[in-house]
Design a protein around this motif. Sequence first.
Motif, short mmCIF file in Angstrom:
data_model
loop_
_atom_site.label_atom_id
_atom_site.label_comp_id
_atom_site.label_asym_id
_atom_site.label_seq_id
_atom_site.Cartn_x
_atom_site.Cartn_y
_atom_site.Cartn_z
N GLN A 161 5.13 -2.23 -2.09
CA GLN A 161 5.19 -3.03 -0.87
C GLN A 161 6.51 -3.81 -0.75
OE1 GLN A 161 3.07 -2.67 1.46
NE2 GLN A 161 1.09 -2.13 0.59
N ASP A 162 7.14 -4.11 -1.87
CA ASP A 162 8.39 -4.88 -1.85
C ASP A 162 9.62 -4.04 -2.16
OD1 ASP A 162 7.06 -7.36 -1.33
OD2 ASP A 162 6.46 -7.43 -3.45
N LYS A 168 10.07 3.31 -0.64
CA LYS A 168 8.66 3.26 -0.25
C LYS A 168 8.15 4.65 0.10
CE LYS A 168 8.52 -1.43 1.74
NZ LYS A 168 8.36 -2.18 3.00
N ASN A 172 5.26 6.48 -2.03
CA ASN A 172 4.04 6.87 -1.33
C ASN A 172 3.78 8.36 -1.54
OD1 ASN A 172 1.95 6.14 0.89
ND2 ASN A 172 2.97 7.95 1.71
N VAL A 196 -3.31 0.30 -2.91
CA VAL A 196 -2.04 0.04 -2.20
C VAL A 196 -2.28 -0.22 -0.73
CG1 VAL A 196 0.11 1.13 -1.41
CG2 VAL A 196 -0.54 1.27 -3.83
N VAL A 199 1.31 1.06 3.89
CA VAL A 199 2.63 0.53 3.50
C VAL A 199 3.52 0.48 4.74
CG1 VAL A 199 4.67 0.87 2.05
CG2 VAL A 199 2.40 1.49 1.18
N GLU A 200 3.96 -0.70 5.10
CA GLU A 200 4.79 -0.86 6.29
C GLU A 200 6.24 -0.46 6.01
OE1 GLU A 200 5.89 -4.18 9.74
OE2 GLU A 200 4.91 -4.80 7.87
N TYR A 210 3.36 2.76 9.49
CA TYR A 210 2.65 2.57 8.23
C TYR A 210 2.42 3.91 7.54
CZ TYR A 210 1.88 -2.20 9.69
OH TYR A 210 2.07 -3.51 10.08
#
Length: 235
Positions: A161-162, A168, A172, A196, A199-200, A210
């Motif tokens: 997420q960070d 990301k 993913n 999880v 995830v943006e 997302y």
Amino acid sequence: MDLETVMQELEALGKERTKKIYISNGAQEPLFGVATGAMKPMAKQIKKNQPLAEQLYATGNYDAMYFAGVIADPRAMTEADFDRWIDAAYFYMLSDYVVAVTLAETEIAQGVADKWIASGEELRMSAGWSCYCWLLGSRPDREFDESKMAHMLKRVEAEIQDSPERTKYAMNNFIYTVATSYSPFHDLAVQTAQAVGPVEVGQDKGKSKYLNATDNIQKAIARGHLGFKRKYVRC
């Protein structure tokens, strides 16, 4: 074929519409806009040619750099060669679909990918995680250490997420690939995807979208794609 001949052939194969698509994804001039499928006849003629691949990659032309990955001889490349290639990979279509793919055909793949994942640099991390996706999707499950895979899933759960945007996407995809291509950890990857959640990822025009590994895993299950392995990593 020599460098000049290949560059002329690539230029002749270029399409303005394809070029615009590549630019919209982050490609920069110089490039011709060659569809990957259009490269296949020339690739069959040349086969593997590492010296020519190095010359093409060094041009900085996106189409030439992509074609370099197609004709590269991965087993002739060292860790230093891959570091040099990732240094020049200025956007994800190079880092994840040229460098990571080529690396995945080597015996040093996991070691180099581990180093890149630990680098903290967006495209190196993206290439590292993507390399594992290519590896998991093409090599027997026995080639992977279960404790290492479990640790990597935990790391994704804790950090995705960070993480930087392209990282990301690759993380993913790692969850999805473990679930669909690494049979021992299907259930663990499903649990990780659920933990999880969505995830943006940011978009250029201020909009967000997302990523949802759970949805993609369910679609793969519905298609009967569990246990999927590619015969070839590169086209």
